[in-house]
Structure formats: C-alpha cells, structure tokens
Design a protein around this motif. Structure first.
Motif, PDB file in Angstrom:
ATOM      1  N   UNK A 177      -1.289  36.256  24.251  1.00 23.90           N
ATOM      2  CA  UNK A 177      -1.823  34.812  25.000  1.00 23.90           C
ATOM      3  C   UNK A 177      -1.668  34.895  26.579  1.00 23.90           C
ATOM      4  N   UNK A 178      -2.133  35.965  26.836  1.00 27.55           N
ATOM      5  CA  UNK A 178      -2.325  36.415  28.488  1.00 27.55           C
ATOM      6  C   UNK A 178      -3.807  35.986  28.927  1.00 27.55           C
ATOM      7  N   UNK A 179      -4.066  36.274  30.148  1.00 28.50           N
ATOM      8  CA  UNK A 179      -5.320  36.034  30.712  1.00 28.50           C
ATOM      9  C   UNK A 179      -5.267  36.987  31.873  1.00 28.50           C
ATOM     10  N   UNK A 180      -6.455  37.391  32.131  1.00 28.74           N
ATOM     11  CA  UNK A 180      -6.786  38.355  33.398  1.00 28.74           C
ATOM     12  C   UNK A 180      -7.405  37.396  34.564  1.00 28.74           C
ATOM     13  N   UNK A 181      -7.252  37.812  35.742  1.00 32.71           N
ATOM     14  CA  UNK A 181      -7.757  37.401  36.911  1.00 32.71           C
ATOM     15  C   UNK A 181      -9.219  37.800  37.129  1.00 32.71           C
ATOM     16  N   UNK A 182     -10.018  36.532  36.915  1.00 38.03           N
ATOM     17  CA  UNK A 182     -11.427  36.774  36.783  1.00 38.03           C
ATOM     18  C   UNK A 182     -12.047  37.411  38.078  1.00 38.03           C
ATOM     19  N   UNK A 183     -11.506  37.063  39.181  1.00 40.21           N
ATOM     20  CA  UNK A 183     -11.964  37.938  40.532  1.00 40.21           C
ATOM     21  C   UNK A 183     -11.920  39.457  40.576  1.00 40.21           C
ATOM     22  N   UNK A 184     -10.788  40.018  39.764  1.00 37.44           N
ATOM     23  CA  UNK A 184     -10.551  41.262  39.643  1.00 37.44           C
ATOM     24  C   UNK A 184     -11.029  41.879  38.338  1.00 37.44           C
ATOM     25  N   UNK A 185     -11.712  41.224  37.539  1.00 36.68           N
ATOM     26  CA  UNK A 185     -12.309  41.730  36.171  1.00 36.68           C
ATOM     27  C   UNK A 185     -13.577  41.956  36.175  1.00 36.68           C
TER      28      UNK A 185
END
Length: 228
Positions: A177-185
């Motif tokens: 249930x994690x999420x990635x940082x959009x600006x770095x992905x």
C-alpha cells in the motif's frame, strides 16, 4: 547512518554565507563538473558505492554524537555541493523511485525492495530514507510514514530487464500500500497511478473547471490524467 536536525534561533552564519549555500558550487576539486564526472565515471560502479558507504558508516561511528551547524539547504540537499551529480550516470541517465509506506509496512517493504534490486544486480547507488508527516492534499506524496529513494543507471540493464525490474518494484509498492512520488517517476502506468492516488478525479474536476481548454499541461498530465 541516521541524521536528525532542528531549527535554532541563533546568528551562526553571515548573510553572504547563507546566500552562497543557496547556489550550487561551480567546480568540484577545481574541476568543472563535466570534467570531474567524466573522469570519475569509469571507476564508479556498485563496488565503488559499497566502499564509499562503508567509509561513510565508519566516519559516522567515529563522529557519533557530534553536532554541527548547517544552513537548511546544506542539510536538506547535501548533494548540491557536487554540482551536476546526475552526470555520473552517463548519457543514458537513471531511473529513480521515491516511495513512501506506512510505519508498519516500511521495514518489510524496504527489505523486499532491496532484495529485488540486488537480485537484478542494480543495488541503489543512492538509498535515502526520510520520515514524513501526514498531508491531506489531493495529490500529496507525504504521509504518516517513511520514504525511501532507490535508483540505478539505465545502462546497467537491457530494456526488457529494465521493464521487468520496474514492474516488479511496482508490485512490491502496491503489495504494501505504498505510493511513488509522481515528480520523480517517469515509469508509472496510468492504472497504477490511479490506484496509488485515488483522489486524482478531484484534480481532474478542478482542472476541467478552471482550465477547460487544457492550456496548462505536461507530459505527465497527458500520460496520467487525460483520456487516450
């Protein structure tokens, strides 16, 4: 190596020194960044990073408990003292995931992420972890937990293995249930983005109201929000 800091109300730095800390250095050991990184690149690999990590750990154990005064930029962005650090990855660049998990899930998720990276032969050259606070903004990356940044040079894996590695990393992120940082992905499929950020529809609604002609957009906006 764990570091912590707090703000202090103390005049321990001149205005000129603070202004200087806001600007990246123009040279590294008297060399232009392009020249320095081109010389360092042939010697920079997983073994080099391992050696530097051990050296940093030893240095920290020797200086354990020692306090120092730093400006906020120096503490928050330590790599700015090495300008154009991204050049160490070569012309192909690198792929980075900055991922956040809850406090409960973080230890197990971190172990799986690092195990997976070692399995593919791409242990992260930079693996920073940070503690975050909750934030209820629609697309906020922050939350009540810890984040970790992992990256690797694109040139280290064949394209098909890069895709396989990234897909398996995303599976681990969703599992916990994690999420990635959009600006770095740069590698985040639309369906997975929508699962990580369920409030994305609210952003679409706001944008449709105030920007009906889609004047403001980016490649990420097209890839993640707009209908194909």
């Amino acid at each position: 190596v764990c570091e912590s800091a707090k703000f202090i109300d103390m005049d321990n730095s001149s205005l000129n020194n603070f202004k200087k800390s806001l600007k990246p250095n123009s040279k590294i050991f008297s060399l232009k960044p392009e020249s320095f990184w081109s010389l360092a690149r042939p010697f920079w690999n997983n073994s080099t990073c391992n050696l530097l990590n051990k050296s940093r750990s030893l240095r920290s154990s020797i200086l354990k408990g020692k306090k120092t005064f730093l400006s906020f930029p120096e503490y928050q962005y330590p790599y700015t003292k090495y300008p154009k650090f991204n050049l160490i990855y070569g012309d192909c660049g690198f792929i980075e995931f900055q991922i956040i998990f809850s406090k409960i899930n973080f230890p197990d998720a971190l172990e799986e992420l690092l195990t997976k990276s070692h399995h593919f032969g791409v242990p992260p050259w930079i693996c920073m972890m940070k503690k975050h606070k909750p934030d209820n903004s629609f697309l906020s990356f922050s939350g009540d937990g810890f984040s970790v940044s992992i990256n690797f040079p694109v040139s280290y894996l064949l394209p098909q293995l890069t895709e396989k590695y990234c897909n398996e990393i995303l599976e681990i992120i969703l599992k916990y249930n994690g999420k990635t940082y959009i600006s770095k992905s740069s590698y985040l499929p639309k369906s997975i983005f929508q699962e990580m950020y369920p409030n994305y529809k609210k952003i679409i609604s706001i944008k449709s109201k105030y920007d009906p002609n889609q004047i403001f957009y980016s490649d990420s906006t097209i890839r993640l929000f707009m209908d194909n």
